[in-house]
Scaffold this active site. Structure first.
Site, PDB file in Angstrom:
ATOM      1  N   SER A 162     119.908  -5.810  53.505  1.00 58.36           N
ATOM      2  CA  SER A 162     121.340  -5.899  53.475  1.00 58.36           C
ATOM      3  C   SER A 162     122.188  -5.286  54.767  1.00 58.36           C
ATOM      4  O   SER A 162     123.476  -5.439  54.905  1.00 58.36           O
ATOM      5  CB  SER A 162     122.109  -5.355  52.245  1.00 58.36           C
ATOM      6  OG  SER A 162     121.730  -6.263  51.250  1.00 58.36           O
ATOM      7  N   SER A 215     123.694  -8.234  52.454  1.00 62.01           N
ATOM      8  CA  SER A 215     125.093  -8.133  51.784  1.00 62.01           C
ATOM      9  C   SER A 215     126.196  -7.684  52.420  1.00 62.01           C
ATOM     10  O   SER A 215     127.276  -7.671  52.181  1.00 62.01           O
ATOM     11  CB  SER A 215     124.911  -7.529  50.437  1.00 62.01           C
ATOM     12  OG  SER A 215     124.552  -6.018  50.404  1.00 62.01           O
ATOM     13  N   LYS A 265     131.924  -0.859  54.368  1.00 63.32           N
ATOM     14  CA  LYS A 265     131.496  -1.829  53.406  1.00 63.32           C
ATOM     15  C   LYS A 265     132.270  -1.501  52.144  1.00 63.32           C
ATOM     16  O   LYS A 265     132.190  -0.160  51.754  1.00 63.32           O
ATOM     17  CB  LYS A 265     130.153  -1.727  53.228  1.00 63.32           C
ATOM     18  CG  LYS A 265     129.752  -2.979  52.491  1.00 63.32           C
ATOM     19  CD  LYS A 265     128.078  -3.048  52.295  1.00 63.32           C
ATOM     20  CE  LYS A 265     127.474  -4.043  51.647  1.00 63.32           C
ATOM     21  NZ  LYS A 265     125.952  -4.073  51.381  1.00 63.32           N
TER      22      LYS A 265
END
Length: 549
Positions: free
Chosen positions: A227, A203, A122
């Protein structure tokens, strides 16, 4: 949960190897229905860490070949075809690193289970390479770091190949109450690989979509509240949100020191357990990882826990036998399709020897839902200012980021603004009474409630659907309530949470959650693995254009 539940106050709810940056801000692209079937099959479809290691050992593949295959898959699926938009940047050194790992293997050195395995990261996690760490923000397009995050250093030592960075909800979904999960000014809108007009949640949207679509072997997300587990659930994969303190947060762009953690995202419990084993470790620069008696760990739930070096030792297909599982009662009254899938999952759990006890957790936490948001506002301002103060970026503070966004509003805020950042900037420091009162209610209060339920009912874990089905992408109105969310209890408590594919309706997956108390990762991994093996609900995505396509 697509946007964290604290936003609803009081509720719980052949490719070029140069660094690639995507700056799309338009509506999601679609593919023609006749092209869909050609996208499903892939030489490494559903490959696991174990199967790839066996293939490298036998000589069927090299690490370089595997890396090339994933890069071609990214070119075909992420950059063209359905254009999932899950990848922000590719690591130009990936093939070179793979060649080094192949050389070591040829010399008889295999570092461990991740030797030569490509991983996607990420893009809020520092990697010292030729890709910036942006949190999805154009403001950090120049943020090339001098040092790997602690967990990235552990990955490199394990022999893993850093394939690239994944897109995310900008600033890990802590910018606007009207945000659309999976959208960032740096990377555009990520799509669900199951149905392309559906939101992959956030997210860690890019990691969820990429892992599900077989753009990598395994991936890493981060979570403050939902997330990791939410995008894992709606993308039909396994996600582990560890106890806060099991993994170092050093080198990760922060929201909350009390709730942030990285976590593995994979297609199987086994692969997630392998990755967790590599990432976990004590870091002198993150006090939350220090568990020796007397350490200043800012919370009495952090005990002197003996480190677990290999979580795969707890993978037992009979791991549900005799286990007592508390079932969140509110999950019985959500979306009717979700209810059917959940009841079937409970039948599977019972068939494998689990004992089911109804409990009520969500309602007990509703009064403190607003306090969580207060905590995060204070901690985001404090943590981000500290991170940016030493960064190579021109941005040196939250105020700098906000000013950049205003000055470049057409590109940075074409759909929604930055009112959460405005609220955070208005807060004081972490000595403020409002903050101290709120953090006591959320962290200590939630742990007390969960501990009491676990103790009174002699539970091994609490279970519920992870969230509802994927929302439709809506860049104008933002995310909407999809009926259920179970990330907040473990998030506020800092407790471990694992989600496993539970089933689907209209080809939209949802996951089954297992949560427990501090450092009980081994226990919930055992339960999740036994359920996974008995149910086998992971299904490959089919890249439908829309629900009717």
């Amino acid at each position: 949960m697509h946007r964290r539940s604290f936003l609803k106050t009081g509720t719980i709810a052949g490719v070029s190897l140069s660094a690639i940056s995507l700056n799309a801000v338009g509506a999601p692209n679609q593919i023609k229905p006749e092209n869909e079937l050609s996208l499903i099959d892939f030489e490494l479809d559903e490959a696991t860490v174990t199967s790839l290691q066996q293939d490298m050992k036998s000589g069927k593949y090299t690490s370089r070949t595997i890396t090339q295959l994933y890069l071609k898959r990214i070119a075909a699926i992420d950059k063209s075809g359905p254009k999932l938009n899950a990848i922000i940047s590719l690591n130009p050194d990936a093939l070179h690193t793979a060649e080094q790992m192949d050389k070591e293997r040829a010399e008889g050195k295999v570092r461990g289970p991740l030797h030569g395995i490509p991983v996607l990261i990420k893009d809020n996690i520092n990697t010292k390479d030729k890709t910036p760490t942006t949190a999805g923000s154009l403001a950090l397009a120049d943020n090339y770091v001098d040092k790997d995050a602690f967990i990235i250093n552990r990955l490199r030592e394990s022999g893993a190949i850093l394939l690239g960075k994944t897109n995310l909800s900008e600033w890990a979904n802590f910018r606007s109450t009207r945000a659309c999960s999976g959208w960032s000014s740096q990377g555009g809108q990520t799509k669900s690989p199951y149905i392309l007009d559906r939101n992959p949640s956030g997210s860690s949207a890019g990691t969820g979509s990429a892992v599900s679509a077989n753009l990598c072997a395994i991936g890493i997300g981060t979570e403050t509240d939902g997330s990791v587990v939410s995008p894992s659930s709606v993308n039909g994969i396994v996600g582990i949100k560890p106890t806060v303190g099991l993994l170092s947060r050093t080198g990760i762009i922060p929201i909350s020191k009390t709730q942030d953690t990285a976590g593995p995202m994979a297609r199987t419990v086994t692969d997630a357990a392998i990755l967790l084993s590599i990432l976990a470790g004590m870091d002198k620069d993150d006090v939350y990882t220090i568990k020796e008696p007397g350490a200043d760990t800012e919370g009495d739930y952090r005990l002197n826990i003996k480190p677990v070096k290999d979580y795969t030792q707890f993978l037992n297909k009979d791991g549900l036998q005799g286990k007592r599982l508390g079932v969140e009662k509110s999950a019985y009254s959500g979306n009717p399709d979700m209810e059917v899938i959940f009841k079937h999952a409970i039948d599977v759990l019972k068939s494998k020897g689990a004992i089911i006890i109804d409990i009520e957790l969500v309602d007990q936490l509703k009064p403190i839902g607003g306090d969580e948001f207060t905590v995060l506002l204070y901690e985001f301002k404090d943590g981000l200012n500290k991170y940016l103060s030493t960064a190579n970026s021109k941005m040196k503070s939250l105020a700098d980021v906000m000013a950049f966004n205003i000055a470049n509003e057409i590109r940075t805020m074409p759909f929604f603004k930055q009112e959460i950042m405005d609220q955070a900037q208005a807060k004081g420091d972490l000595n403020s009474k409002e903050y101290l009162d709120a953090v006591a209610k959320t962290s200590d209060g939630t742990r007390g409630i969960i501990n009491k339920i676990m103790l009174q009912n002699n539970l091994d874990a609490i279970i519920a659907p992870t969230n509802g089905f994927a929302c439709t992408i809506d860049l104008v109105n933002g995310d909407y309530d999809n009926g259920f969310g179970f990330s907040t209890p473990a998030a506020m408590a800092g407790y471990p949470h694992i989600t496993v594919p539970m089933g689907a309706t209209h080809e939209l997956p949802i996951g089954l959650s297992f949560i427990s108390t501090a450092y009980k990762e081994a226990d919930i991994i055992k339960l999740a693995y036994a359920y996974e093996q008995a149910s086998q609900k992971r299904a490959k995505p089919i890249f439908k254009v829309d629900l009717l396509g």
